[in-house]
Write a protein that holds these residues in place. Structure first.
Motif, PDB file in Angstrom:
ATOM      1  N   UNK A 181      -0.759   2.562  14.168  1.00 34.54           N
ATOM      2  CA  UNK A 181      -1.354   2.339  12.736  1.00 34.54           C
ATOM      3  C   UNK A 181      -1.532   3.260  12.289  1.00 34.54           C
ATOM      4  N   UNK A 182      -0.843   4.374  12.124  1.00 30.53           N
ATOM      5  CA  UNK A 182      -0.162   5.548  11.144  1.00 30.53           C
ATOM      6  C   UNK A 182      -0.474   5.484  10.614  1.00 30.53           C
ATOM      7  N   UNK A 183       0.795   6.454   9.620  1.00 34.64           N
ATOM      8  CA  UNK A 183       1.134   6.213   8.127  1.00 34.64           C
ATOM      9  C   UNK A 183       2.433   7.528   8.666  1.00 34.64           C
ATOM     10  N   UNK A 184       3.052   7.066   7.708  1.00 31.44           N
ATOM     11  CA  UNK A 184       4.049   8.206   7.443  1.00 31.44           C
ATOM     12  C   UNK A 184       4.046   9.296   5.956  1.00 31.44           C
ATOM     13  N   UNK A 185       3.966  10.510   5.915  1.00 30.15           N
ATOM     14  CA  UNK A 185       3.662  11.409   4.238  1.00 30.15           C
ATOM     15  C   UNK A 185       5.225  11.938   4.558  1.00 30.15           C
ATOM     16  N   UNK A 192      10.762   0.798   3.227  1.00 24.59           N
ATOM     17  CA  UNK A 192       9.885   1.583   2.996  1.00 24.59           C
ATOM     18  C   UNK A 192       8.814   0.590   3.637  1.00 24.59           C
ATOM     19  N   UNK A 193       8.183   0.396   4.937  1.00 24.12           N
ATOM     20  CA  UNK A 193       6.887   0.479   5.633  1.00 24.12           C
ATOM     21  C   UNK A 193       5.725   0.341   5.105  1.00 24.12           C
ATOM     22  N   UNK A 194       4.929  -0.423   5.543  1.00 24.12           N
ATOM     23  CA  UNK A 194       3.439  -0.368   4.374  1.00 24.12           C
ATOM     24  C   UNK A 194       2.585   0.682   4.531  1.00 24.12           C
ATOM     25  N   UNK A 195       2.444   0.848   4.099  1.00 23.20           N
ATOM     26  CA  UNK A 195       0.986   2.232   3.881  1.00 23.20           C
ATOM     27  C   UNK A 195       1.868   3.921   4.190  1.00 23.20           C
ATOM     28  N   UNK A 196       3.455   3.710   4.080  1.00 23.81           N
ATOM     29  CA  UNK A 196       3.806   5.142   3.687  1.00 23.81           C
ATOM     30  C   UNK A 196       3.510   5.653   2.317  1.00 23.81           C
ATOM     31  N   UNK A 197       3.220   7.101   2.435  1.00 19.25           N
ATOM     32  CA  UNK A 197       3.268   8.434   1.721  1.00 19.25           C
ATOM     33  C   UNK A 197       4.574   8.782   0.773  1.00 19.25           C
ATOM     34  N   UNK A 219      15.008  11.729  -2.147  1.00 20.26           N
ATOM     35  CA  UNK A 219      16.332  11.259  -2.592  1.00 20.26           C
ATOM     36  C   UNK A 219      16.110  10.538  -0.967  1.00 20.26           C
ATOM     37  N   UNK A 220      16.284   9.458  -0.769  1.00 18.87           N
ATOM     38  CA  UNK A 220      16.228   8.357   0.800  1.00 18.87           C
ATOM     39  C   UNK A 220      17.687   7.832   0.264  1.00 18.87           C
ATOM     40  N   UNK A 221      19.093   8.214   0.871  1.00 19.63           N
ATOM     41  CA  UNK A 221      19.817   7.400   1.415  1.00 19.63           C
ATOM     42  C   UNK A 221      19.908   6.188   2.232  1.00 19.63           C
ATOM     43  N   UNK A 222      21.360   5.136   1.963  1.00 14.69           N
ATOM     44  CA  UNK A 222      20.856   3.926   2.340  1.00 14.69           C
ATOM     45  C   UNK A 222      21.171   3.595   3.438  1.00 14.69           C
ATOM     46  N   UNK A 223      19.910   2.749   3.833  1.00 11.35           N
ATOM     47  CA  UNK A 223      20.364   1.940   5.260  1.00 11.35           C
ATOM     48  C   UNK A 223      18.853   2.326   5.968  1.00 11.35           C
ATOM     49  N   UNK A 224      17.929   3.947   5.301  1.00 14.34           N
ATOM     50  CA  UNK A 224      16.908   4.570   6.483  1.00 14.34           C
ATOM     51  C   UNK A 224      15.969   3.595   5.927  1.00 14.34           C
ATOM     52  N   UNK A 225      15.039   3.465   7.336  1.00 19.83           N
ATOM     53  CA  UNK A 225      13.929   2.986   7.641  1.00 19.83           C
ATOM     54  C   UNK A 225      13.044   4.109   8.064  1.00 19.83           C
ATOM     55  N   UNK A 226      11.993   3.162   6.662  1.00 17.63           N
ATOM     56  CA  UNK A 226      10.532   4.928   6.338  1.00 17.63           C
ATOM     57  C   UNK A 226       9.255   4.176   7.365  1.00 17.63           C
ATOM     58  N   UNK A 227       8.765   4.382   8.340  1.00 21.01           N
ATOM     59  CA  UNK A 227       7.589   4.351   8.064  1.00 21.01           C
ATOM     60  C   UNK A 227       7.767   2.964   9.208  1.00 21.01           C
ATOM     61  N   UNK A 228       8.791   2.625  10.131  1.00 21.56           N
ATOM     62  CA  UNK A 228       8.798   1.893  10.990  1.00 21.56           C
ATOM     63  C   UNK A 228       7.969   1.988  13.104  1.00 21.56           C
ATOM     64  N   UNK A 229       7.904   1.053  13.361  1.00 18.89           N
ATOM     65  CA  UNK A 229       6.483   1.410  14.319  1.00 18.89           C
ATOM     66  C   UNK A 229       7.623   2.861  15.286  1.00 18.89           C
ATOM     67  N   UNK A 249       0.815  -0.913  -0.144  1.00 17.41           N
ATOM     68  CA  UNK A 249       0.075  -0.221  -0.243  1.00 17.41           C
ATOM     69  C   UNK A 249       1.296   1.225   0.011  1.00 17.41           C
ATOM     70  N   UNK A 250       2.165   1.251  -0.313  1.00 16.45           N
ATOM     71  CA  UNK A 250       3.172   2.240  -0.299  1.00 16.45           C
ATOM     72  C   UNK A 250       2.850   3.077  -1.581  1.00 16.45           C
ATOM     73  N   UNK A 251       3.087   4.721  -1.559  1.00 14.10           N
ATOM     74  CA  UNK A 251       2.805   5.083  -2.735  1.00 14.10           C
ATOM     75  C   UNK A 251       4.488   5.859  -2.781  1.00 14.10           C
ATOM     76  N   UNK A 252       4.999   5.734  -4.117  1.00  9.98           N
ATOM     77  CA  UNK A 252       6.661   6.260  -4.341  1.00  9.98           C
ATOM     78  C   UNK A 252       6.088   7.143  -5.719  1.00  9.98           C
ATOM     79  N   UNK A 253       6.205   8.646  -5.334  1.00  4.47           N
ATOM     80  CA  UNK A 253       6.333   9.641  -6.301  1.00  4.47           C
ATOM     81  C   UNK A 253       6.952   9.241  -7.276  1.00  4.47           C
ATOM     82  N   UNK A 254       7.272  10.887  -8.842  1.00  7.53           N
ATOM     83  CA  UNK A 254       8.085  10.972  -9.421  1.00  7.53           C
ATOM     84  C   UNK A 254       9.290  10.943  -9.400  1.00  7.53           C
ATOM     85  N   UNK A 255      10.322  10.397  -9.479  1.00  6.69           N
ATOM     86  CA  UNK A 255      11.856  11.421 -10.060  1.00  6.69           C
ATOM     87  C   UNK A 255      12.190  10.776  -8.054  1.00  6.69           C
TER      88      UNK A 255
END
Length: 347
Positions: free
Chosen positions: A200-204, A162-167, A173-183, A147-153
């Motif tokens: 149960x929230x999300x990250x934008x 990138x954890x579920x449901x992230x926007x 640009x996201x560099x190596x080893x980073x976690x997006x949307x962890x608990x 359910x995640x969304x990754x934009x253009x470019x």
């Protein structure tokens, strides 16, 4: 890639003083530049070094270099040399181009949507219902939750998760080893045990954000963690659940922000600072390095120290602290004189 001085000046909205047809093939600091290189100088001392060095051309602020014509160097006069060199570097060293397509062996759920112009590198996992935008790049080893969304470019460097449901917006640009949307870190004490509060929230992440290596950005507990447009986050930064970061903020290395703190726009938080939870950090606030922020900061506020206080107060405290050894010596001397029966009068 090579460019003439005139071509570079046109891209930088600069003025050529000297040979506009001179061909430049690279950019280097004044002390290591060779013939055919462009260098820059934004201070008098740097300009002197650049004029004495081997670089063929120099980027200079228009106000810095009157009277330097005819000293063997071609100049490109610009409004701001640092901004100009950043643009020139992008001209000489454009980001690599990645061919469209999905590498062999990539796992992607059949319900995912990957734009035909996107690049998905080896060993990626694309979950159900994921959407990946035009010209997006997943370099390899990326896990994109359902359910995640990754934009253009947008570009994900190796091993970004990138954890579920992230926007994630466009041109991120996201560099190596980073976690997006962890608990997020949420527990309650229940009958002597720490019970996890489900997150149960999300990250934008809005457009034009850059996030460094090995950062951890938690999802919201119920609502959303939000990173505003144009914000730049350094390596090893942690943002807890429901943090809201405004637009065009700068978060330097090893910053930690506790849950539900809200930041305005153009905030700067210097390295190794910690921000307590549920605070409000105003627009254009500045937090100095290694600060511990325990209270709200108003718009334009500048704080330092641990606990953080206004920068003026912090500097006064530092001066007073530096005087403590001499103060202690004088107090002991007075105590000795009083003990011997002498009057301290006249001190």
């Amino acid at each position: 890639m090579s460019y003439t001085v005139s071509q570079i000046a046109k891209e930088l909205s600069g003025e050529v003083v000297g040979d506009g047809d001179l061909v430049l093939a690279g950019i280097a600091p004044a002390d290591s530049a060779k013939g055919g290189d462009l260098t820059f100088a934004d201070q008098e001392s740097y300009l002197a070094a650049a004029l004495a060095g081997e670089a063929s051309a120099i980027l200079v602020p228009a106000a810095l270099a009157p009277g330097t014509e005819g000293r063997g160097k071609t100049l490109i006069r610009v409004k701001d040399a640092r901004i100009a060199v950043a643009r020139a570097l992008a001209l000489f060293f454009p980001p690599p181009a990645y061919p469209p397509g999905v590498a062999p062996g990539v796992f992607f759920d059949t319900t995912s949507e990957i734009d035909p112009s996107a690049h998905v590198g080896p060993h990626c996992v694309i979950g159900a219902g994921v959407r990946i935008g035009a010209r997006a790049v997943l370099m390899g080893g990326n896990h994109i939750g359902a359910g995640s969304r990754i934009g253009d470019d947008t570009v994900l460097h190796p091993n970004v998760v990138v954890y579920p449901g992230s926007r994630i917006g466009n041109r991120v640009a996201i560099h190596a080893g980073t976690a997006i949307g962890s608990d997020g870190y949420g527990y309650v004490l229940d009958q002597g045990k720490h019970r996890k509060v489900p997150q149960i929230g999300t990250i934008v992440i809005e457009d034009d954000v850059e996030i460094g290596a090995n950062a951890a950005l938690d999802r919201g507990a119920l609502g959303a963690t939000v990173i505003g447009q144009g914000t730049k986050i350094d390596n090893l930064v942690h943002l807890a659940h429901n943090v809201v970061v405004g637009k065009h903020c700068l978060l330097l290395g090893q910053v930690g922000i506790a849950g539900s703190t809200k930041m305005g726009d153009y905030v700067v938080i210097a390295s190794q600072s910690g921000i307590s939870g549920h605070l409000k950090i105003g627009n254009q606030a500045l937090v100095g390095a290694k600060s511990g922020v325990m209270r709200d900061i108003p718009d334009g506020g500048r704080v330092l120290g641990h606990p953080a206080v206004s920068d003026i107060q912090a500097k006064r405290q530092w001066v007073a602290t530096a005087q403590l050894p001499e103060t202690v010596r004088r107090v002991k001397a007075l105590e000795k004189r009083v003990g011997e029966g002498d009057s301290p009068a006249g001190e």
